[in-house]
Design an enzyme around this catalytic site. Structure first.
Site, PDB file in Angstrom:
ATOM      1  N   HIS A  31       0.568  -1.019   0.274  1.00 49.08           N
ATOM      2  CA  HIS A  31      -0.094  -0.036  -0.113  1.00 49.08           C
ATOM      3  C   HIS A  31       0.750   1.247   0.048  1.00 49.08           C
ATOM      4  O   HIS A  31       1.493   1.319   1.338  1.00 49.08           O
ATOM      5  CB  HIS A  31      -0.673   0.018   1.099  1.00 49.08           C
ATOM      6  CG  HIS A  31      -1.473   1.299   1.050  1.00 49.08           C
ATOM      7  ND1 HIS A  31      -1.570   1.865   2.598  1.00 49.08           N
ATOM      8  CD2 HIS A  31      -3.020   1.274   0.769  1.00 49.08           C
ATOM      9  CE1 HIS A  31      -2.713   2.534   2.490  1.00 49.08           C
ATOM     10  NE2 HIS A  31      -2.944   2.588   1.153  1.00 49.08           N
ATOM     11  N   HIS A  73      -1.077  10.377  -3.489  1.00 47.65           N
ATOM     12  CA  HIS A  73      -2.723   9.955  -2.912  1.00 47.65           C
ATOM     13  C   HIS A  73      -2.877  10.849  -2.204  1.00 47.65           C
ATOM     14  O   HIS A  73      -4.710  10.370  -2.682  1.00 47.65           O
ATOM     15  CB  HIS A  73      -2.413   9.684  -1.165  1.00 47.65           C
ATOM     16  CG  HIS A  73      -3.482   9.491  -1.038  1.00 47.65           C
ATOM     17  ND1 HIS A  73      -3.966   9.898   0.095  1.00 47.65           N
ATOM     18  CD2 HIS A  73      -3.935   7.644  -0.867  1.00 47.65           C
ATOM     19  CE1 HIS A  73      -5.115   9.335   0.028  1.00 47.65           C
ATOM     20  NE2 HIS A  73      -5.068   7.609   0.336  1.00 47.65           N
TER      21      HIS A  73
HETATM   22 CA    CA Z   1      -4.616   4.033  -2.976  1.00 48.52          CA
END
Ligand code: CA
Length: 334
Positions: A31, A73
């Site tokens: 992630h 992000h």
């Molecule tokens: Ca993501």
């Protein structure tokens, strides 16, 4: 079956079992890279993640003013870069600095930091990499794909990319079609079908459906789900109606794991914790986010949390700690 064909079959199966680098049925998705250890979405965090042997490495994608897909992000810059120091007069009326207001050349000047709170200037995760230290930069999606493909060549592995289209409606309001641009780039690098070690994910259901139905993408598509956030399509549906709807255009769902814990379902939808089973009945894979060893919710250890992922019969997990997850699932399947 004669012995020769039996041996060939065994050989094929052993190759297949190696194709998942975590050597388990559970896919491990790094992630934002190895984001527990180095600033998220930097190339060093991706290289470190690669060395931890996950199945996929994640890229969140936002467009620059000159239509370059970059890996970051947020659609804003002030929580992971020094934009306020370098371009103090470039914020909008809401006080935010948007990626889309800067060219790639301008963004290249910024330093990237471990994530911090824009108001308090304090780190979000206190035990993680020190904020505003060392030398980290933003990079383009193409830079990261070339690095992963290059490593696949030199390390003789097959690590996939797991790309998220960020806030397509925001991009559209700014006059940009982010999905079209990202699909073209992925195609240029050989990612066009469900066999190509590329997953495309999005929270926006209208957009993901359009990617399949209008742009006719054959990529493996995952509908992210966080009830209470970007969920206009789902808010008034039952879990069964949600999976039926998604199965029409996607290959999987990506729920927030805290919303699928039995008895602790934090979504507003009744029986939302049943969605894993319902998704499997519709042949949808389930890749849940985000499993963090330094944010355990009510679990006593990271191992207990990963064990819950198995009990929930998930097909994959997003984790900030790919090393720990790969080692856990390898051990379990030895
Ligand atoms: Ca993501």
């Amino acid at each position: 079956m004669n012995v020769k064909y039996f041996l060939i079959l065994i050989g094929c199966l052993s190759v297949l079992s190696c194709s998942s680098s975590s050597e388990s049925d559970m896919l491990v998705i790094a992630h934002r890279g190895a984001s527990a250890y180095l600033p998220e979405h930097t190339l060093p965090a991706k290289a470190l993640a690669y060395g931890m042997q996950p199945d996929y490495i994640e890229q969140d994608v936002v467009l620059t003013k000159d239509d370059i897909p970059i890996v970051i992000h947020d659609i804003c810059l002030e929580t992971t870069t020094n934009v306020e120091d370098i371009f103090p007069d470039r914020k909008r009326e809401d006080g935010k600095y948007y990626v889309i207001d800067f060219t790639w050349e301008e963004l290249s000047c910024l330093n990237v930091s471990e994530r911090f709170d824009a108001q308090t200037k304090q780190p979000v995760y206190k035990e993680r990499f020190p904020i505003h230290t060392s030398y980290f930069k933003l990079h383009r999606l193409s830079d990261e794909i070339e690095m992963i493909q290059g490593l696949n060549k030199t390390m003789k592995r097959d690590v996939g990319i797991y790309v998220e289209i960020k806030e397509p409606q925001f991009h559209r309001n700014e006059g940009k079609d982010i999905s079209k641009i990202v699909l073209e780039l992925l195609s240029k690098y050989g990612y066009t079908t469900q066999q190509d070690l590329c997953v495309l994910q999005c929270f926006d259901a209208v957009e993901l459906k359009k990617i399949r139905k209008n742009y006719l993408s054959d990529l493996f598509l995952v509908q992210l789900l966080e009830i209470g956030y970007l969920d206009e399509e789902f808010r008034n549906k039952t879990p069964q109606e949600i999976v039926n709807y998604i199965a029409d255009y996607a290959n999987g769902i990506g729920p927030w794991y805290k919303q699928i814990l039995e008895g602790k379902n934090q979504s507003k939808i009744k029986d939302f914790d049943k969605i894993v089973q319902l998704a499997h009945e519709q042949h949808l894979k389930v890749h849940a986010f985000t499993f963090r060893a330094d944010d355990l919710a009510d679990f006593k250890s990271y191992e207990a949390l990963l064990q819950k992922a198995e009990e929930l019969e998930l097909d994959g997990i997003f984790t900030d700690h790919p090393d720990l997850a790969v080692s856990y699932f390898k051990k379990k399947n030895r």
